[in-house]
Design a protein around this motif. Sequence first.
Motif, PDB file in Angstrom:
ATOM      1  N   PRO A 100       0.773  -1.133  -0.136  1.00 49.59           N
ATOM      2  CA  PRO A 100       0.178  -0.010  -0.062  1.00 49.59           C
ATOM      3  C   PRO A 100       0.775   1.278   0.033  1.00 49.59           C
ATOM      4  N   VAL A 101       0.536   2.306  -0.707  1.00 47.73           N
ATOM      5  CA  VAL A 101       1.003   3.604  -0.540  1.00 47.73           C
ATOM      6  C   VAL A 101       0.905   4.351   0.727  1.00 47.73           C
ATOM      7  N   VAL A 102       1.761   4.695   1.376  1.00 43.99           N
ATOM      8  CA  VAL A 102       2.222   5.097   2.752  1.00 43.99           C
ATOM      9  C   VAL A 102       2.754   6.749   2.435  1.00 43.99           C
ATOM     10  N   THR A 104       4.627   9.786   4.316  1.00 45.98           N
ATOM     11  CA  THR A 104       5.567  10.104   5.719  1.00 45.98           C
ATOM     12  C   THR A 104       4.688  10.921   6.637  1.00 45.98           C
ATOM     13  N   ILE A 105       5.122  11.118   7.680  1.00 52.09           N
ATOM     14  CA  ILE A 105       4.466  12.362   8.598  1.00 52.09           C
ATOM     15  C   ILE A 105       4.434  13.591   7.953  1.00 52.09           C
ATOM     16  N   ASP A 106       5.593  13.953   7.415  1.00 57.82           N
ATOM     17  CA  ASP A 106       5.665  15.167   7.107  1.00 57.82           C
ATOM     18  C   ASP A 106       4.902  15.628   5.622  1.00 57.82           C
ATOM     19  N   GLN A 107       4.701  14.594   4.899  1.00 50.87           N
ATOM     20  CA  GLN A 107       3.738  14.215   3.865  1.00 50.87           C
ATOM     21  C   GLN A 107       2.387  14.664   4.202  1.00 50.87           C
ATOM     22  N   THR A 108       2.140  13.686   5.223  1.00 45.98           N
ATOM     23  CA  THR A 108       0.950  13.745   5.635  1.00 45.98           C
ATOM     24  C   THR A 108       0.313  15.188   5.991  1.00 45.98           C
ATOM     25  N   LYS A 109       1.180  15.950   6.999  1.00 43.71           N
ATOM     26  CA  LYS A 109       1.053  17.204   7.244  1.00 43.71           C
ATOM     27  C   LYS A 109       0.577  18.060   6.212  1.00 43.71           C
ATOM     28  N   LYS A 110       1.650  18.060   5.143  1.00 46.20           N
ATOM     29  CA  LYS A 110       1.578  18.871   4.215  1.00 46.20           C
ATOM     30  C   LYS A 110       0.205  18.678   3.277  1.00 46.20           C
ATOM     31  N   THR A 111      -0.275  17.440   3.139  1.00 41.46           N
ATOM     32  CA  THR A 111      -1.092  17.031   2.192  1.00 41.46           C
ATOM     33  C   THR A 111      -2.569  17.652   2.928  1.00 41.46           C
ATOM     34  N   LEU A 112      -2.605  17.423   4.358  1.00 44.77           N
ATOM     35  CA  LEU A 112      -3.600  17.990   4.988  1.00 44.77           C
ATOM     36  C   LEU A 112      -3.817  19.377   5.054  1.00 44.77           C
ATOM     37  N   GLY A 113      -2.578  19.860   5.069  1.00 45.38           N
ATOM     38  CA  GLY A 113      -2.481  21.562   5.370  1.00 45.38           C
ATOM     39  C   GLY A 113      -2.938  22.242   4.109  1.00 45.38           C
ATOM     40  N   GLU A 253      -1.362  16.833  -5.152  1.00 41.77           N
ATOM     41  CA  GLU A 253      -0.608  17.727  -6.538  1.00 41.77           C
ATOM     42  C   GLU A 253      -0.085  19.031  -5.842  1.00 41.77           C
ATOM     43  N   ILE A 254      -0.763  19.711  -5.308  1.00 40.93           N
ATOM     44  CA  ILE A 254      -0.294  21.033  -4.775  1.00 40.93           C
ATOM     45  C   ILE A 254       0.981  20.977  -4.205  1.00 40.93           C
ATOM     46  N   VAL A 255       1.015  20.092  -3.145  1.00 37.66           N
ATOM     47  CA  VAL A 255       2.395  19.696  -2.244  1.00 37.66           C
ATOM     48  C   VAL A 255       3.404  19.073  -3.032  1.00 37.66           C
ATOM     49  N   ARG A 256       3.127  18.480  -4.002  1.00 39.40           N
ATOM     50  CA  ARG A 256       4.005  17.596  -4.973  1.00 39.40           C
ATOM     51  C   ARG A 256       4.666  16.324  -4.215  1.00 39.40           C
ATOM     52  N   VAL A 257       3.448  15.729  -3.749  1.00 33.75           N
ATOM     53  CA  VAL A 257       4.031  14.470  -2.890  1.00 33.75           C
ATOM     54  C   VAL A 257       4.701  13.426  -3.723  1.00 33.75           C
ATOM     55  N   GLY A 258       4.389  13.390  -4.911  1.00 33.87           N
ATOM     56  CA  GLY A 258       4.944  12.301  -6.047  1.00 33.87           C
ATOM     57  C   GLY A 258       4.366  10.981  -5.710  1.00 33.87           C
ATOM     58  N   LYS A 259       3.322  10.806  -5.066  1.00 34.85           N
ATOM     59  CA  LYS A 259       2.733   9.601  -4.896  1.00 34.85           C
ATOM     60  C   LYS A 259       1.432   9.514  -5.213  1.00 34.85           C
ATOM     61  N   LYS A 260       0.848   8.601  -5.544  1.00 35.35           N
ATOM     62  CA  LYS A 260      -0.625   8.373  -6.054  1.00 35.35           C
ATOM     63  C   LYS A 260      -1.427   8.446  -4.759  1.00 35.35           C
ATOM     64  N   VAL A 261      -2.005   9.448  -4.153  1.00 39.52           N
ATOM     65  CA  VAL A 261      -2.654   9.499  -2.911  1.00 39.52           C
ATOM     66  C   VAL A 261      -4.218   9.509  -3.130  1.00 39.52           C
ATOM     67  N   ALA A 263      -8.115   8.288  -0.604  1.00 39.36           N
ATOM     68  CA  ALA A 263      -8.552   8.501   0.881  1.00 39.36           C
ATOM     69  C   ALA A 263      -7.981   7.281   1.682  1.00 39.36           C
ATOM     70  N   HIS A 264      -7.778   6.054   1.123  1.00 44.86           N
ATOM     71  CA  HIS A 264      -7.466   4.944   1.697  1.00 44.86           C
ATOM     72  C   HIS A 264      -5.716   5.137   2.063  1.00 44.86           C
ATOM     73  N   THR A 265      -5.137   5.903   1.472  1.00 48.21           N
ATOM     74  CA  THR A 265      -3.814   6.266   1.745  1.00 48.21           C
ATOM     75  C   THR A 265      -3.649   6.829   3.203  1.00 48.21           C
ATOM     76  N   PHE A 266      -4.678   7.672   3.720  1.00 47.10           N
ATOM     77  CA  PHE A 266      -4.750   8.088   4.897  1.00 47.10           C
ATOM     78  C   PHE A 266      -4.641   6.964   6.008  1.00 47.10           C
ATOM     79  N   ARG A 267      -5.688   5.887   5.657  1.00 56.41           N
ATOM     80  CA  ARG A 267      -5.942   4.910   6.486  1.00 56.41           C
ATOM     81  C   ARG A 267      -4.256   4.161   6.631  1.00 56.41           C
ATOM     82  N   HIS A 268      -3.819   3.704   5.449  1.00 55.92           N
ATOM     83  CA  HIS A 268      -2.493   2.997   5.601  1.00 55.92           C
ATOM     84  C   HIS A 268      -1.370   3.935   6.216  1.00 55.92           C
ATOM     85  N   SER A 269      -1.395   5.247   6.227  1.00 56.55           N
ATOM     86  CA  SER A 269      -0.457   5.939   6.836  1.00 56.55           C
ATOM     87  C   SER A 269      -0.784   6.053   8.273  1.00 56.55           C
TER      88      SER A 269
END
Length: 298
Positions: A100-102, A104-113, A253-261, A263-269
């Motif tokens: 599963p795509v996961v 990082t904590i920093d990527q999570t914060k940026k995406t949610l932000g 896309e805005i924060v350029r995570v570079g992964k296919k994110v 809704a389920h990605t947040f559950r994996h993370s």
Amino acid sequence: MKLADQMREAIRVRHYSLRTERTYVEWMVRFVRFHHMKHPAEMGDAEVSAYLTALATDQDVAASTQNQALNALVFLYKHVLNKPLGELHAVRAQRKERLPVVLTIDQTKKTLGAMSGVYALQARLLYGCGLRITECLRLRIKDVDMDGGTVTVRGGKGDKDRILTMPKSLVPDLQRQIEFARSLYEADKAAGTTGVFMPPGALDVKAPKWAHSWEWFWLFPGIEHSTDPRTGTVRRHHAQDAALSRAIQKAAEIVRVGKKVTAHTFRHSFATHLLMKGVNIRSIQELLGHANVQTTEI
């Protein structure tokens, strides 16, 4: 009565979801078309096996997709045609092992932000509680205990309930969302609309008034009323998942995570970050509502 209508009736009697109903009927139609419009009653194990084999060898479908088709056809023959299938000899689709795509904590914060409004709250619930997208959007007012600080998931996958800790950071936004939901509830009540969808079974028969109660109203109600395709009833449904999915993809896309994110990605993370902090995997299994710990271990 047409076979498709018989299929729908058999599904509704057993209180399957509308999504399952549509999926099963679609697989039945595909099966009939594959065999040049021959009626299923005139076919059996050999034709079902041939169709499932074609899905695996000619269409290269995933194992889960082939299983879905199998379940639909087993249901058709058992509950509609009263002609249960015997032993099937089909080539099985290969299960592809994908991690599963996961984030990082920093990527999570940026995406949610990068998210705002109700979508930000929904996404933060997905991550903060490890919810599936449908579990989040189907929350009722009574499922959110602001005083106790818990969120209750009812009828999750496998029809299981579980109680989760509500992240304290979400309390202000949840309170505002409840106030917004209340405004729609009062508007519906004043207009005399028919309430909300109730879980099929005893509740909608023994307690029909509950569909009109505040406690059973959606935490995330849809802005517009919708028509129930089964009954034609016009009422308020919960928010749909497509809009939330688009908002999540846009934020990534805005924060350029570079992964296919998704809704389920947040559950994996959510699960992975807990594991990184030393939380026992059995505890994580309970939080996610997994029946098998092997699912959690992936």
